[in-house]
Each structure stands twice: as structure tokens, then as C-alpha cells.
Design an enzyme around this catalytic site. Structure first.
Site, PDB file in Angstrom:
ATOM      1  N   VAL A 216      46.396  68.581  41.312  1.00 51.16           N
ATOM      2  CA  VAL A 216      45.547  70.069  41.769  1.00 51.16           C
ATOM      3  C   VAL A 216      44.742  69.881  41.343  1.00 51.16           C
ATOM      4  O   VAL A 216      43.733  69.375  40.140  1.00 51.16           O
ATOM      5  CB  VAL A 216      46.163  70.985  41.680  1.00 51.16           C
ATOM      6  CG1 VAL A 216      48.261  70.862  42.148  1.00 51.16           C
ATOM      7  CG2 VAL A 216      46.359  71.529  39.921  1.00 51.16           C
ATOM      8  N   SER A 217      43.404  70.519  42.364  1.00 48.65           N
ATOM      9  CA  SER A 217      42.123  70.221  42.524  1.00 48.65           C
ATOM     10  C   SER A 217      41.116  71.557  41.014  1.00 48.65           C
ATOM     11  O   SER A 217      40.631  70.618  41.008  1.00 48.65           O
ATOM     12  CB  SER A 217      41.437  70.315  43.912  1.00 48.65           C
ATOM     13  OG  SER A 217      41.807  69.769  44.510  1.00 48.65           O
ATOM     14  N   THR A 218      42.214  72.925  40.842  1.00 57.48           N
ATOM     15  CA  THR A 218      41.633  73.296  39.764  1.00 57.48           C
ATOM     16  C   THR A 218      43.033  74.260  39.225  1.00 57.48           C
ATOM     17  O   THR A 218      44.360  73.862  39.105  1.00 57.48           O
ATOM     18  CB  THR A 218      41.233  74.596  40.997  1.00 57.48           C
ATOM     19  OG1 THR A 218      41.726  75.758  40.961  1.00 57.48           O
ATOM     20  CG2 THR A 218      39.426  74.134  41.762  1.00 57.48           C
TER      21      THR A 218
ATOM     22  N   GLN B 285      45.327  76.428  40.658  1.00 56.93           N
ATOM     23  CA  GLN B 285      46.341  75.652  41.093  1.00 56.93           C
ATOM     24  C   GLN B 285      47.737  75.470  41.169  1.00 56.93           C
ATOM     25  O   GLN B 285      47.834  74.736  39.854  1.00 56.93           O
ATOM     26  CB  GLN B 285      46.024  74.397  42.388  1.00 56.93           C
ATOM     27  CG  GLN B 285      45.168  74.975  43.179  1.00 56.93           C
ATOM     28  CD  GLN B 285      44.207  74.121  44.563  1.00 56.93           C
ATOM     29  OE1 GLN B 285      44.265  72.490  43.320  1.00 56.93           O
ATOM     30  NE2 GLN B 285      43.998  74.065  45.822  1.00 56.93           N
TER      31      GLN B 285
END
Length: 206
Positions: free
Chosen positions: A11-13, A16
Site C-alpha cells: 500500500v502507498s501509505t 491504507q
């Protein structure tokens, strides 16, 4: 001889949730201890979880990902990694959301070739869509500016006490910096308000 199956989740962050990808991995049959993960952007492949997954991957093993963008977003880097995994590492890749891209090590050579062709096409389309979206955004901003739409920050409203503070500054009772501080703004904002009021600003001292 069939090797081990590993999963990669990204996931990007940190905010998330990875649950959906983990559920897909378990459903496919990837052992929990064989799942590597990152909470980091996919702009490049310098990610600890991904590096560990690739280092662990051996010949005849298979790497499972939920979707192609979980592996990476950059078209050229994505192709390089795909070739590295499938050609140099001699491992298979399973893309759960795109079965046509997937192949295990027991598939025929033609299936692998088709998978690589589909990867090139889909990656190109994804990259082209990102470029097109950015272009549309830039065109939209340009069109809005031509219509006189202000797209920056909303101008800070001039407080009621501005005129009184400005008169103090004009009389030399306070500096422009002190006047700005009284109004809760910076020097440049105060002077912009002064200029907007049509007053002379020559000889200003901070």
C-alpha cells in the site's frame, strides 16, 4: 520440480489497509509466513519488503501479487523487474486480478511469451493514462486561468482594524513589520494591502 509460493503486498501509505490483499493471498494459498509487504509508494523498487521477497525467490518459485500496480507503477522499471524475475531468477509470477498475465513455472514457453506481451500492452496503457490525466489537468488549469478563475490560495480577508493600523504606520508610530504583527500577518501581506488601498509605499522601513 515445483518450488515455493510467495506473496507480495503493498500500500502507498501507512494509513491504507492491506487486508484486502492479504485475504486474496490466503485465498490463493500463499502461506502467511511467505508474504512480504511494504507501506510505501510504488514509484520505484527501493522497498525493503520487495527487496526481501526478490532475494528470497529461487528458481521454480512463484511470486503472487494482487494487481500489477502493487508490483510497481513505472513502465520501464516494471518491465525490467518482470524480466529479472521470470528470466534471470527463473521464477513465475501470478497476478490475481489479471490471469492473462500470470504463469507458473510448469506453463509452456508460449504462455510466458503471451504473458510478457500482455504486460507490455497493459503497462503502456496504464502509463499513457497517467500522462493523459496529467495533461488534462494542466489544460483544465490553463483554461480556468483564461476564464479568470483564481486557482491559488483564497486571499486573506483584510481585517477591520487595518485602516487604523495603516494610519499608525503612515504617521511613523510603528514600522511595517510591527503593523503586520498587530494584524496577525507577515510584512509582505501588510504591504500588499497597503498597495491595494492605493497608498504610496516609498521609503518603507521594516
Amino acid at each position: 520440480m515445483k518450488g515455493k509460493v510467495y506473496g507480495y503486498v503493498r500500500v502507498s501509505t501507512a494509513q491504507q489497509n492491506q487486508d484486502r490483499q492479504y485475504i486474496a493471498m490466503r485465498k490463493y494459498g500463499v502461506p502467511e509466513e511467505n508474504i512480504f509487504s511494504d507501506k510505501q509508494s510504488g514509484k520505484d523498487f527501493d522497498r525493503p519488503g520487495y527487496r526481501k521477497a526478490i532475494e528470497t525467490l529461487q528458481e521454480n518459485d512463484t511470486l503472487v501479487i494482487k494487481s500489477i500496480d502493487r508490483l510497481g507503477r513505472n513502465f520501464d522499471d516494471l518491465l525490467d523487474q518482470w524480466r529479472y524475475i521470470t528470466v534471470e531468477k527463473q521464477a513465475g509470477i501470478i497476478v490475481l486480478d489479471m490471469p492473462m498475465l500470470s504463469f507458473g513455472m510448469d506453463d509452456r514457453l508460449m504462455a510466458r511469451a503471451i504473458g510478457q506481451i500482455m504486460l507490455i500492452v497493459l503497462s503502456y496503457l496504464a502509463e499513457n493514462e497517467r500522462i493523459t490525466t496529467k495533461q488534462r489537468q494542466a489544460e483544465g488549469i490553463a483554461a480556468a486561468r483564461l476564464r479568470g478563475v483564481h486557482l491559488g490560495r483564497k486571499a486573506k480577508p483584510v481585517p477591520e482594524e487595518f485602516e487604523e493600523v495603516k494610519r499608525m504606520w503612515e504617521k511613523g508610530a510603528c514600522s511595517a513589520t510591527a503593523a503586520a504583527k498587530k494584524l496577525g500577518v507577515d510584512f509582505h501581506t501588510f504591504m500588499k494591502w497597503v498597495r491595494g488601498s492605493g497608498e504610496m509605499t516609498a521609503g518603507v522601513t521594516e
